[in-house]
Design a protein around this motif. Structure first.
Motif, PDB file in Angstrom:
ATOM      1  N   LEU A 162       0.823  -1.209   0.000  1.00 32.68           N
ATOM      2  CA  LEU A 162       0.000   0.000   0.000  1.00 32.68           C
ATOM      3  C   LEU A 162       0.856   1.257   0.000  1.00 32.68           C
ATOM      4  O   LEU A 162       0.589   2.205  -0.750  1.00 32.68           O
ATOM      5  N   ILE A 163       1.874   1.279   0.807  1.00 29.91           N
ATOM      6  CA  ILE A 163       2.746   2.456   0.895  1.00 29.91           C
ATOM      7  C   ILE A 163       3.438   2.710  -0.435  1.00 29.91           C
ATOM      8  O   ILE A 163       3.512   3.846  -0.901  1.00 29.91           O
ATOM      9  N   ARG A 164       3.928   1.659  -1.071  1.00 30.74           N
ATOM     10  CA  ARG A 164       4.574   1.833  -2.385  1.00 30.74           C
ATOM     11  C   ARG A 164       3.592   2.398  -3.409  1.00 30.74           C
ATOM     12  O   ARG A 164       3.932   3.296  -4.180  1.00 30.74           O
ATOM     13  N   GLU A 165       2.373   1.856  -3.439  1.00 22.70           N
ATOM     14  CA  GLU A 165       1.382   2.343  -4.398  1.00 22.70           C
ATOM     15  C   GLU A 165       1.018   3.798  -4.113  1.00 22.70           C
ATOM     16  O   GLU A 165       0.915   4.619  -5.025  1.00 22.70           O
ATOM     17  N   VAL A 166       0.844   4.132  -2.843  1.00 21.55           N
ATOM     18  CA  VAL A 166       0.524   5.509  -2.464  1.00 21.55           C
ATOM     19  C   VAL A 166       1.646   6.449  -2.868  1.00 21.55           C
ATOM     20  O   VAL A 166       1.405   7.531  -3.409  1.00 21.55           O
ATOM     21  N   ILE A 167       2.882   6.052  -2.652  1.00 25.10           N
ATOM     22  CA  ILE A 167       4.016   6.910  -3.016  1.00 25.10           C
ATOM     23  C   ILE A 167       4.076   7.119  -4.520  1.00 25.10           C
ATOM     24  O   ILE A 167       4.312   8.241  -4.978  1.00 25.10           O
ATOM     25  N   CYS A 168       3.846   6.095  -5.298  1.00 28.21           N
ATOM     26  CA  CYS A 168       3.842   6.247  -6.759  1.00 28.21           C
ATOM     27  C   CYS A 168       2.750   7.222  -7.188  1.00 28.21           C
ATOM     28  O   CYS A 168       2.996   8.122  -7.996  1.00 28.21           O
ATOM     29  N   GLN A 169       1.556   7.059  -6.638  1.00 32.09           N
ATOM     30  CA  GLN A 169       0.457   7.953  -7.000  1.00 32.09           C
ATOM     31  C   GLN A 169       0.708   9.379  -6.514  1.00 32.09           C
ATOM     32  O   GLN A 169       0.422  10.342  -7.224  1.00 32.09           O
ATOM     33  N   GLN A 170       1.252   9.504  -5.301  1.00 29.24           N
ATOM     34  CA  GLN A 170       1.526  10.843  -4.758  1.00 29.24           C
ATOM     35  C   GLN A 170       2.629  11.542  -5.549  1.00 29.24           C
ATOM     36  O   GLN A 170       2.535  12.736  -5.825  1.00 29.24           O
ATOM     37  N   ALA A 171       3.654  10.822  -5.931  1.00 30.34           N
ATOM     38  CA  ALA A 171       4.731  11.399  -6.732  1.00 30.34           C
ATOM     39  C   ALA A 171       4.190  11.929  -8.063  1.00 30.34           C
ATOM     40  O   ALA A 171       4.528  13.033  -8.496  1.00 30.34           O
ATOM     41  N   GLU A 172       3.333  11.147  -8.708  1.00 26.75           N
ATOM     42  CA  GLU A 172       2.725  11.592  -9.966  1.00 26.75           C
ATOM     43  C   GLU A 172       1.834  12.811  -9.754  1.00 26.75           C
ATOM     44  O   GLU A 172       1.855  13.753 -10.543  1.00 26.75           O
ATOM     45  N   PHE A 173       1.053  12.799  -8.686  1.00 29.93           N
ATOM     46  CA  PHE A 173       0.167  13.930  -8.372  1.00 29.93           C
ATOM     47  C   PHE A 173       0.991  15.193  -8.147  1.00 29.93           C
ATOM     48  O   PHE A 173       0.683  16.262  -8.700  1.00 29.93           O
ATOM     49  N   GLU A 174       2.043  15.093  -7.340  1.00 24.00           N
ATOM     50  CA  GLU A 174       2.868  16.253  -7.041  1.00 24.00           C
ATOM     51  C   GLU A 174       3.619  16.741  -8.280  1.00 24.00           C
ATOM     52  O   GLU A 174       3.846  17.941  -8.436  1.00 24.00           O
ATOM     53  N   TYR A 175       3.989  15.835  -9.155  1.00 27.64           N
ATOM     54  CA  TYR A 175       4.653  16.224 -10.393  1.00 27.64           C
ATOM     55  C   TYR A 175       3.672  16.904 -11.343  1.00 27.64           C
ATOM     56  O   TYR A 175       3.948  17.971 -11.885  1.00 27.64           O
TER      57      TYR A 175
END
Length: 130
Positions: free
Chosen positions: A61-74
Motif C-alpha cells: 500500500l505504501i509503495r502504491e501511495v508513493i507512486c500515485q503521490q509522486a505523480e500527483f505532485e509532479y
C-alpha cells in the motif's frame, strides 16, 4: 546516511508501470519528496519501525501511495507551489480551494482523498497511536 525513498525508480518503472516522468532525475526527486510526505502523514511511524518491519500488505500500500503521490505532485507542481489561492482575468476567476471533494491538504501536503484513504488502510495515520 542519506534518506532513501520507499520506492525505487526501478520499482516505479517495472511494477507500477506508469510513464508520467520524462527524466530519471525528476522521478528520483518526486519519489523522495512523496516518501517524505508519507512519513509526515504517518507521524514517522515507518521510519520508527523500519519499512522492512511492516507487513507485506502495508509495504504494498505504501509503495502504491508513493507512486500515485509522486505523480500527483509532479503533475500539479505549479498549482501546489503557487502562493495564489485565486485569480481573475477578464471576468473569469479561478480559486484553488485547500480542501475540495477530491483533494485535501494536511500537514502542508496536498493529496487526493482516495490516495489518503488508501494510506489510512495501513493503520499508520491514526493520531492516537503511539
Amino acid at each position: 546516511m542519506s534518506y532513501e525513498p520507499y520506492v525505487s525508480p526501478e520499482y516505479y518503472r517495472d511494477t507500477y508501470q506508469d510513464g508520467a516522468f520524462e527524466e530519471d532525475a525528476e522521478l528520483v526527486r518526486y519519489l523522495r519528496q512523496a516518501s517524505r510526505h508519507i512519513d509526515s502523514l504517518t507521524y514517522n511511524r515507518i521510519v520508527g519501525r523500519g519499512f522492512s518491519n511492516l507487513t507485506a500488505y502495508q509495504q504494498d500500500l505504501i509503495r502504491e501511495v508513493i507512486c500515485q503521490q509522486a505523480e500527483f505532485e509532479y503533475e500539479y507542481r505549479d498549482e501546489i507551489n503557487s502562493a495564489l489561492s485565486s485569480y481573475s482575468i477578464n471576468g473569469v476567476s479561478v480559486q484553488f480551494a485547500e480542501n475540495t471533494w477530491n483533494v485535501f491538504s494536511t500537514k502542508g501536503v496536498a493529496m487526493r482523498r482516495d490516495v489518503y484513504a488508501m494510506l489510512c488502510q495501513t493503520g499508520l495515520c491514526c493520531q492516537v497511536l503511539r
